[in-house]
Write a protein that holds these residues in place. Structure first.
Motif, PDB file in Angstrom:
ATOM      1  N   THR A 134       0.992  -1.197  -0.691  1.00 57.40           N
ATOM      2  CA  THR A 134       0.191  -0.375   0.364  1.00 57.40           C
ATOM      3  C   THR A 134       1.042   1.486   0.511  1.00 57.40           C
ATOM      4  O   THR A 134       0.513   2.483  -1.159  1.00 57.40           O
ATOM      5  N   ALA A 135       1.375   1.482   0.667  1.00 59.36           N
ATOM      6  CA  ALA A 135       2.547   2.409   0.750  1.00 59.36           C
ATOM      7  C   ALA A 135       3.916   2.428  -0.033  1.00 59.36           C
ATOM      8  O   ALA A 135       3.590   4.120  -1.367  1.00 59.36           O
ATOM      9  N   VAL A 136       4.168   1.540  -1.268  1.00 53.62           N
ATOM     10  CA  VAL A 136       4.699   1.811  -2.470  1.00 53.62           C
ATOM     11  C   VAL A 136       3.459   2.139  -3.423  1.00 53.62           C
ATOM     12  O   VAL A 136       4.196   3.012  -4.354  1.00 53.62           O
ATOM     13  N   ARG A 137       1.950   1.834  -3.190  1.00 53.72           N
ATOM     14  CA  ARG A 137       1.551   2.328  -3.944  1.00 53.72           C
ATOM     15  C   ARG A 137       1.284   3.170  -4.270  1.00 53.72           C
ATOM     16  O   ARG A 137       0.956   4.250  -5.342  1.00 53.72           O
ATOM     17  N   GLU A 138       1.046   3.899  -2.839  1.00 52.03           N
ATOM     18  CA  GLU A 138       0.664   5.410  -2.650  1.00 52.03           C
ATOM     19  C   GLU A 138       1.952   6.165  -3.208  1.00 52.03           C
ATOM     20  O   GLU A 138       1.761   7.013  -3.385  1.00 52.03           O
ATOM     21  N   GLN A 139       3.332   6.047  -3.171  1.00 50.75           N
ATOM     22  CA  GLN A 139       3.978   6.368  -3.137  1.00 50.75           C
ATOM     23  C   GLN A 139       4.258   6.385  -4.782  1.00 50.75           C
ATOM     24  O   GLN A 139       4.835   7.879  -5.337  1.00 50.75           O
ATOM     25  N   TRP A 140       4.096   5.320  -5.361  1.00 53.16           N
ATOM     26  CA  TRP A 140       4.205   5.626  -7.196  1.00 53.16           C
ATOM     27  C   TRP A 140       2.915   6.342  -7.745  1.00 53.16           C
ATOM     28  O   TRP A 140       2.989   7.268  -8.692  1.00 53.16           O
ATOM     29  N   GLN A 141       1.914   7.040  -6.887  1.00 50.57           N
ATOM     30  CA  GLN A 141       0.541   7.477  -7.611  1.00 50.57           C
ATOM     31  C   GLN A 141       1.233   8.845  -7.220  1.00 50.57           C
ATOM     32  O   GLN A 141       0.414   9.694  -8.013  1.00 50.57           O
ATOM     33  N   THR A 142       1.856   9.201  -6.333  1.00 53.49           N
ATOM     34  CA  THR A 142       2.283  10.703  -5.879  1.00 53.49           C
ATOM     35  C   THR A 142       3.737  10.561  -6.921  1.00 53.49           C
ATOM     36  O   THR A 142       3.065  12.119  -7.247  1.00 53.49           O
ATOM     37  N   TRP A 143       4.330   9.870  -6.992  1.00 59.20           N
ATOM     38  CA  TRP A 143       5.400  10.191  -8.258  1.00 59.20           C
ATOM     39  C   TRP A 143       4.571  10.819  -9.701  1.00 59.20           C
ATOM     40  O   TRP A 143       4.973  11.722 -10.749  1.00 59.20           O
ATOM     41  N   GLN A 144       3.536   9.844 -10.347  1.00 59.87           N
ATOM     42  CA  GLN A 144       2.516  10.365 -11.711  1.00 59.87           C
ATOM     43  C   GLN A 144       2.155  11.253 -11.687  1.00 59.87           C
ATOM     44  O   GLN A 144       2.103  12.153 -12.484  1.00 59.87           O
ATOM     45  N   THR A 145       1.365  12.140 -10.742  1.00 62.20           N
ATOM     46  CA  THR A 145       1.032  13.418 -10.690  1.00 62.20           C
ATOM     47  C   THR A 145       2.043  14.502 -10.394  1.00 62.20           C
ATOM     48  O   THR A 145       1.592  15.313 -11.360  1.00 62.20           O
ATOM     49  N   HIS A 146       3.258  14.245 -10.199  1.00 61.02           N
ATOM     50  CA  HIS A 146       4.188  15.164 -10.849  1.00 61.02           C
ATOM     51  C   HIS A 146       5.622  14.722 -11.082  1.00 61.02           C
ATOM     52  O   HIS A 146       5.952  15.947 -11.979  1.00 61.02           O
ATOM     53  N   CYS A 147       5.174  13.805 -11.838  1.00 58.66           N
ATOM     54  CA  CYS A 147       6.758  13.523 -13.118  1.00 58.66           C
ATOM     55  C   CYS A 147       6.274  14.003 -14.207  1.00 58.66           C
ATOM     56  O   CYS A 147       5.008  14.253 -14.550  1.00 58.66           O
ATOM     57  N   ASP A 148       6.687  14.042 -15.225  1.00 55.08           N
ATOM     58  CA  ASP A 148       7.066  15.566 -16.649  1.00 55.08           C
ATOM     59  C   ASP A 148       7.086  14.251 -17.676  1.00 55.08           C
ATOM     60  O   ASP A 148       8.165  13.225 -18.198  1.00 55.08           O
ATOM     61  N   LEU A 149       5.890  13.856 -18.052  1.00 51.94           N
ATOM     62  CA  LEU A 149       6.049  13.343 -19.663  1.00 51.94           C
ATOM     63  C   LEU A 149       6.678  13.029 -20.449  1.00 51.94           C
ATOM     64  O   LEU A 149       7.050  12.525 -21.795  1.00 51.94           O
ATOM     65  N   PHE A 150       7.346  14.338 -20.603  1.00 49.15           N
ATOM     66  CA  PHE A 150       7.828  14.899 -22.502  1.00 49.15           C
ATOM     67  C   PHE A 150       8.507  14.713 -21.786  1.00 49.15           C
ATOM     68  O   PHE A 150      10.084  14.984 -22.716  1.00 49.15           O
ATOM     69  N   GLN A 151       9.892  14.122 -20.908  1.00 44.53           N
ATOM     70  CA  GLN A 151      10.758  14.136 -20.265  1.00 44.53           C
ATOM     71  C   GLN A 151      11.187  12.500 -20.266  1.00 44.53           C
ATOM     72  O   GLN A 151      12.725  11.274 -19.850  1.00 44.53           O
ATOM     73  N   ARG A 152      10.051  11.547 -21.176  1.00 44.80           N
ATOM     74  CA  ARG A 152      10.502  10.163 -20.544  1.00 44.80           C
ATOM     75  C   ARG A 152      10.674   9.878 -22.128  1.00 44.80           C
ATOM     76  O   ARG A 152       9.526  10.474 -22.988  1.00 44.80           O
ATOM     77  N   VAL A 153      11.009   8.352 -22.188  1.00 45.46           N
ATOM     78  CA  VAL A 153      10.854   7.854 -23.576  1.00 45.46           C
ATOM     79  C   VAL A 153       9.962   6.908 -23.490  1.00 45.46           C
ATOM     80  O   VAL A 153      10.491   5.308 -21.981  1.00 45.46           O
ATOM     81  N   PHE A 154       9.118   6.761 -24.000  1.00 48.72           N
ATOM     82  CA  PHE A 154       8.160   5.495 -24.971  1.00 48.72           C
ATOM     83  C   PHE A 154       8.468   4.049 -25.515  1.00 48.72           C
ATOM     84  O   PHE A 154       9.026   4.331 -26.764  1.00 48.72           O
ATOM     85  N   LEU A 155       9.631   3.139 -25.509  1.00 48.27           N
ATOM     86  CA  LEU A 155       9.267   2.266 -26.530  1.00 48.27           C
ATOM     87  C   LEU A 155       8.384   1.458 -27.184  1.00 48.27           C
ATOM     88  O   LEU A 155       7.919   0.410 -26.056  1.00 48.27           O
ATOM     89  N   ASP A 156       8.610   1.361 -28.099  1.00 48.71           N
ATOM     90  CA  ASP A 156       7.223  -0.031 -28.506  1.00 48.71           C
ATOM     91  C   ASP A 156       7.881  -1.096 -28.629  1.00 48.71           C
ATOM     92  O   ASP A 156       8.808  -1.348 -30.123  1.00 48.71           O
ATOM     93  N   GLU A 157       8.203  -1.849 -28.021  1.00 47.81           N
ATOM     94  CA  GLU A 157       8.532  -3.613 -28.532  1.00 47.81           C
ATOM     95  C   GLU A 157       7.932  -4.595 -28.976  1.00 47.81           C
ATOM     96  O   GLU A 157       7.757  -5.616 -28.981  1.00 47.81           O
TER      97      GLU A 157
END
Length: 62
Positions: free
Chosen positions: A5-28
């Motif tokens: 539960t703690a890890v899930r909440e940490q992940w959800q908090t991180w998602q609200t602050h992350c900048d998707l324009f700095q991420r690279v998505f690979l299609d495999e």
């Protein structure tokens, strides 16, 4: 609080602050013709007939 539960909440908090324009998505998900099914099922006494390449040549681009 459980660790999961703690890890899930940490992940959800991180998602609200992350900048998707700095991420690279690979299609495999490139198709691989060697994984084509060669057998099928049909209702009753009907035959299942179809054609597909079976591992011939390079993987086609998407």
């Amino acid at each position: 609080m459980k660790l999961e539960t703690a890890v899930r909440e940490q992940w959800q908090t991180w998602q609200t602050h992350c900048d998707l324009f700095q991420r690279v998505f690979l299609d495999e998900t490139g198709p691989f013709t060697g994984m084509t099914r060669r057998y099928g099922r049909a209702l009753g006494d009907a035959h299942c007939v179809n054609a597909a390449p079976a591992g011939i040549g390079a993987n086609p681009p998407l």
